[in-house]
Design a protein around this motif. Sequence first.
Motif, short mmCIF file in Angstrom:
data_model
loop_
_atom_site.label_atom_id
_atom_site.label_comp_id
_atom_site.label_asym_id
_atom_site.label_seq_id
_atom_site.Cartn_x
_atom_site.Cartn_y
_atom_site.Cartn_z
N THR A 2 0.83 -1.19 0.00
CA THR A 2 0.00 0.00 0.00
C THR A 2 0.87 1.25 0.00
O THR A 2 1.99 1.26 0.50
N SER A 3 0.33 2.33 -0.58
CA SER A 3 1.10 3.58 -0.64
C SER A 3 1.10 4.33 0.69
O SER A 3 1.83 5.30 0.85
N TYR A 4 0.25 3.88 1.63
CA TYR A 4 0.21 4.51 2.94
C TYR A 4 1.06 3.73 3.94
O TYR A 4 1.01 2.50 3.98
N PRO A 5 1.81 4.44 4.78
CA PRO A 5 2.52 3.74 5.87
C PRO A 5 1.51 3.28 6.91
O PRO A 5 0.34 3.68 6.85
N PRO A 6 1.91 2.44 7.86
CA PRO A 6 0.98 2.05 8.93
C PRO A 6 0.60 3.29 9.75
O PRO A 6 1.40 3.81 10.52
N LEU A 7 -0.62 3.78 9.53
CA LEU A 7 -1.01 5.08 10.08
C LEU A 7 -1.02 5.11 11.60
O LEU A 7 -0.79 6.16 12.21
N LYS A 8 -1.30 3.96 12.23
CA LYS A 8 -1.29 3.93 13.70
C LYS A 8 0.11 4.20 14.25
O LYS A 8 0.26 4.61 15.39
N SER A 9 1.12 3.98 13.43
CA SER A 9 2.50 4.16 13.88
C SER A 9 2.90 5.64 13.94
O SER A 9 3.82 6.01 14.66
N LEU A 10 2.22 6.48 13.17
CA LEU A 10 2.67 7.87 13.07
C LEU A 10 2.54 8.65 14.38
O LEU A 10 3.46 9.37 14.76
N PRO A 11 1.41 8.54 15.14
CA PRO A 11 1.37 9.23 16.44
C PRO A 11 2.44 8.73 17.40
O PRO A 11 3.02 9.52 18.17
N ALA A 12 2.73 7.43 17.37
CA ALA A 12 3.77 6.89 18.25
C ALA A 12 5.13 7.44 17.86
O ALA A 12 5.95 7.81 18.72
N PHE A 13 5.38 7.51 16.56
CA PHE A 13 6.66 8.06 16.08
C PHE A 13 6.80 9.53 16.47
O PHE A 13 7.84 9.96 16.99
N GLU A 14 5.76 10.31 16.25
CA GLU A 14 5.82 11.75 16.56
C GLU A 14 6.05 11.98 18.04
O GLU A 14 6.88 12.82 18.44
N ALA A 15 5.34 11.25 18.90
CA ALA A 15 5.48 11.42 20.34
C ALA A 15 6.86 10.98 20.83
O ALA A 15 7.49 11.64 21.66
N ASN A 20 11.88 12.00 23.10
CA ASN A 20 13.14 11.25 23.17
C ASN A 20 13.02 10.03 24.09
O ASN A 20 13.97 9.67 24.78
N SER A 21 11.84 9.44 24.12
CA SER A 21 11.62 8.30 25.02
C SER A 21 10.38 7.55 24.60
O SER A 21 9.32 8.15 24.40
N PHE A 22 10.51 6.22 24.48
CA PHE A 22 9.33 5.40 24.22
C PHE A 22 8.41 5.39 25.44
O PHE A 22 7.18 5.38 25.31
N ALA A 23 9.00 5.40 26.63
CA ALA A 23 8.20 5.34 27.86
C ALA A 23 7.35 6.61 28.02
O ALA A 23 6.16 6.54 28.36
N LEU A 24 7.97 7.79 27.79
CA LEU A 24 7.22 9.04 27.91
C LEU A 24 6.17 9.16 26.83
O LEU A 24 5.06 9.67 27.07
N ALA A 25 6.51 8.69 25.61
CA ALA A 25 5.52 8.69 24.54
C ALA A 25 4.35 7.78 24.89
O ALA A 25 3.18 8.11 24.65
N ALA A 26 4.65 6.61 25.50
CA ALA A 26 3.59 5.68 25.90
C ALA A 26 2.68 6.29 26.94
O ALA A 26 1.45 6.14 26.87
N SER A 27 3.26 7.01 27.90
CA SER A 27 2.45 7.66 28.93
C SER A 27 1.53 8.70 28.31
O SER A 27 0.36 8.82 28.69
N GLU A 28 2.04 9.44 27.36
CA GLU A 28 1.24 10.48 26.70
C GLU A 28 0.10 9.86 25.89
O GLU A 28 -1.01 10.41 25.84
N LEU A 29 0.36 8.72 25.27
CA LEU A 29 -0.63 8.08 24.41
C LEU A 29 -1.50 7.05 25.13
O LEU A 29 -2.37 6.44 24.53
N ASN A 30 -1.21 6.87 26.44
CA ASN A 30 -1.98 5.92 27.25
C ASN A 30 -1.87 4.48 26.74
O ASN A 30 -2.86 3.75 26.66
N VAL A 31 -0.65 4.10 26.34
CA VAL A 31 -0.37 2.72 25.95
C VAL A 31 0.91 2.28 26.66
O VAL A 31 1.51 3.05 27.40
N THR A 32 1.35 1.06 26.42
CA THR A 32 2.58 0.59 27.05
C THR A 32 3.79 0.98 26.20
O THR A 32 3.66 1.17 24.97
N PRO A 33 4.98 1.08 26.81
CA PRO A 33 6.19 1.34 26.02
C PRO A 33 6.42 0.28 24.95
O PRO A 33 6.89 0.60 23.85
N GLY A 34 6.07 -0.96 25.27
CA GLY A 34 6.22 -2.02 24.28
C GLY A 34 5.36 -1.78 23.05
O GLY A 34 5.78 -2.08 21.92
#
Length: 302
Positions: A2-15, A20-34
């Motif tokens: 598909t010409s679109y990237p996995p769209l769910k990944s874009l908010p995680a990437f931006e955060a 500069n942290s998967f853990a802080l991004a996870a806290s902001e997005l209310n998901v786990t760092p994993g």
Amino acid sequence: MTSYPPLKSLPAFEAALRRNSFALAASELNVTPGAVGQQIRKLEEWLGVELFIRSVRQVTPTQDGLAYAARIAPALQQISDASAHLRRRQDHSVHFAMPPSFAAKWFSPRMARFLIKHPTTALHVGSTEEKPNFDQDGLDIAVRYFDGNDDSLEAVLLYRGQAAVYCAPSYRDELGLETPTDLVRATLINDTKHHWWADWLATFADMPPEQSRQIKHIDIDQTAMVIEAAIHHQGVVIANPLLTEEDVMEGKLIHLFPDQVMTVPLGYYLVHPKKRELRSHVRLFRDWLLDEARDLVTSQKH
């Protein structure tokens, strides 16, 4: 593919890039760092490049990651703005902030009038001495006490700043305060956020600053508390007439020298971002507030 990237990944990437942290991004997005890490791996696999260098305590974007973020950031912002705009059109709430003294002394007694007139509008009110942050705090409109100069804001003057002198009637009688020069016998209650005593005494009592500094004084950093101190016979306060009108009407305070009122280079302005279209319920609230303040502006001209 598909010409679109996995769209769910874009908010995680931006955060993750911003924090500069998967853990802080996870806290902001209310998901786990994993979950954040998994989404970014999916995006890296789709793009065929590494977006982050992983270390134990933080992640660092690669040059490819930084370049990709710069290219997609405007599109993500457009999606966010368009979505927020569409949601706000259906929103019947108004988020409003103002200085605490304005809230306590002027707005609170009038708030019920708006809710009675517009019962379908949900009014969310906050108070702050700081410059309102419309995006971060989710504000629609605000009252700000400043000089009116801000290129990012539409600013309409509600009430021009003035410095006038008040005290309890019994305090005036006890000290025999008949002229501005009599204030040498008083205790001056000084609002540390709006300190106009030296200028007022120089203008109306011909008193140099070094002499005015010798007068007994109390320093308080909250305007509403300054006015309450004067009501309770603690001294003489210099305040904006807008904030004392109810206490004067109730006889708690007296305007000592009505002919000696000093205009100051600040005022209460109704503000909102220039580039933001106001929703219908926000416009209703804005128009109501301007109408309530119209008599105040008229009274200042006389």
